[in-house]
Design an enzyme around this catalytic site. Structure first.
Site, PDB file in Angstrom:
ATOM      1  N   LYS A 108       0.902  -1.211  -0.022  1.00  0.00           N
ATOM      2  CA  LYS A 108      -0.039  -0.080  -0.118  1.00  0.00           C
ATOM      3  C   LYS A 108       1.007   1.172  -0.027  1.00  0.00           C
ATOM      4  CE  LYS A 108      -2.779   2.793   2.969  1.00  0.00           C
ATOM      5  NZ  LYS A 108      -3.626   3.199   4.164  1.00  0.00           N
ATOM      6  N   GLY A 169      -8.137   9.023   9.722  1.00  0.00           N
ATOM      7  CA  GLY A 169      -8.407   9.072  11.265  1.00  0.00           C
ATOM      8  C   GLY A 169      -9.263  10.137  11.428  1.00  0.00           C
ATOM      9  N   ALA A 195      -9.487   5.321   3.937  1.00  0.00           N
ATOM     10  CA  ALA A 195      -9.583   6.542   5.138  1.00  0.00           C
ATOM     11  C   ALA A 195     -10.550   7.509   5.137  1.00  0.00           C
ATOM     12  CB  ALA A 195      -8.323   7.255   4.973  1.00  0.00           C
ATOM     13  N   GLY A 196     -11.103   7.718   6.470  1.00  0.00           N
ATOM     14  CA  GLY A 196     -12.061   8.636   6.720  1.00  0.00           C
ATOM     15  C   GLY A 196     -13.487   8.174   7.180  1.00  0.00           C
ATOM     16  N   ASN A 217      -8.902   1.657   9.361  1.00  0.00           N
ATOM     17  CA  ASN A 217      -8.267   1.246  10.725  1.00  0.00           C
ATOM     18  C   ASN A 217      -8.917   2.119  12.010  1.00  0.00           C
ATOM     19  OD1 ASN A 217      -4.533   0.598  11.551  1.00  0.00           O
ATOM     20  ND2 ASN A 217      -6.421   0.729  12.790  1.00  0.00           N
ATOM     21  N   THR A 218      -8.715   3.148  12.056  1.00  0.00           N
ATOM     22  CA  THR A 218      -9.122   4.020  13.194  1.00  0.00           C
ATOM     23  C   THR A 218     -10.579   3.836  13.765  1.00  0.00           C
ATOM     24  OG1 THR A 218      -7.576   5.639  12.675  1.00  0.00           O
ATOM     25  CG2 THR A 218      -9.276   6.361  14.436  1.00  0.00           C
TER      26      THR A 218
END
Lengths: 266, 66
Positions: A108, A169, A195-196, A217-218
């Protein structure tokens, strides 16, 4: 899916491998490796991102390793270039990852431009992508939601294009669904939102747009109950995908009765 | 001889190989990757790779990340 569904979700292909889970998860920000393992299992993800960092020299020689809880034999490990602000650092990180993972080529790529937004530096990203593709890597590339740039990265030879939904995040959800739609329409490689995402409905919206998958992830690791959120995300991804395949009704300004008007007795 | 290991100076015995360094650090058998002066040293060549005074060595592993 049920057996009477005409259109089955047969998975998607990245660099020649077929995957059936459209949820890709990161392994960062968990409180410990046990939580990492439990949440990863609950997510049903097959592709797991990891970061490459210096080994702690002389500290806890017996400490457990991330790859013991997300073993490469069971999961497809996706090393990232998080924290890289130059093409050179990103390429170096990928080469170390390839050595670390015994010749593994899938990476990635992210080259960041700014600490506050963690937005990608798109010119450096393009430069790194070209070098990595020439060097034989299969590059899944994190990028902005710019359709022109997404196409350029695909033309460079990236095996998947991964536009952001919102800053890394941030949990703000899908901020520009029309750009994502354009990217999806133009692409001939898988498009994954990376993301986001903040919660399950964000993931479902991404999938309803027709994305091939979502990487997060977050949103999981930062939830109050990460294992439960991982399960919620799994369901949201599946629900969003099925809704996309099923084909939603058009939006109308006014009502359309669900019960027939014929046969009323009043 | 002095080397730079993961950003810090360190003394190791003269004529050490990459293999000797891994053993010295008690990292034998761990899943890691090594770079010497920005060049990857494949783990199959650790025993033959001689280290030199002033080498910049990075030893990395996989950790949680998104």
């Amino acid at each position: 899916m049920s057996e009477n569904t005409n259109l089955r979700d047969d998975g998607f292909v990245i660099a020649g491998s077929t995957f059936h889970s459209r949820l890709l998860v990161g392994s960062g920000k968990y409180k410990d490796l046990d939580e990492t393992r439990q949440a990863t299992e609950a997510s049903g993800a097959e592709i797991i991102t990891v970061a490459i960092r210096r080994t702690n020299i002389g500290q806890n020689p017996g400490e457990p390793n991330l790859l013991d809880v997300v073993p490469p034999g069971r999961y497809t490990i996706l090393p990232n270039t998080a924290g890289c602000y130059t093409a050179e650092d990103a390429v170096r990180t990928c080469r170390l990852a390839r050595e670390l993972l015994d010749g593994h080529k899938l990476v990635k790529l992210e080259v960041l431009g700014d600490e506050k937004t963690l937005y990608p530096d798109v010119t450096a990203t393009l430069e790194a992508a070209e070098t990595l593709v020439k060097d034989g890597f299969d590059v899944m590339v994190y990028t902005s939601d710019d359709p022109i740039l997404a196409k350029r990265l695909e033309d460079t030879g990236c095996c998947a294009v991964m536009p952001l939904a919102a800053p890394i995040g941030s949990g703000l959800g899908i901020q520009n669904k029309y750009n994502l739609l354009t990217i999806i329409e133009n692409a001939s490689v898988p498009v994954l939102v990376d993301a986001g995402v903040g919660t399950a409905s964000d993931a479902a919206i991404a999938m309803e747009l027709g994305c091939d998958g979502v990487l997060m992830n977050t949103a999981i690791a930062g939830a109050q109950n990460p294992v439960l959120m991982a399960s919620a995300m799994k369901k949201a991804i599946e629900a969003g995908r099925e809704a996309f395949l099923a084909g939603r009704i058009p939006r109308k300004r006014y009502a359309s009765a669900s019960s027939p008007l014929d046969g009323t007795f009043f | 001889m002095q080397i730079q290991l993961n950003g810090e100076s360190r003394n190791i015995p003269d004529h050490s190989s990459a293999q000797n360094l891994v053993e010295l650090l008690e990292l034998t058998g761990k899943r890691l990757a090594m770079e010497v002066n920005r060049e990857i040293v494949p783990r199959t060549t650790y025993a033959q790779h001689s280290l030199h005074e002033g080498d910049h060595i990075e030893i990395v592993h996989a950790i949680g990340g998104g």
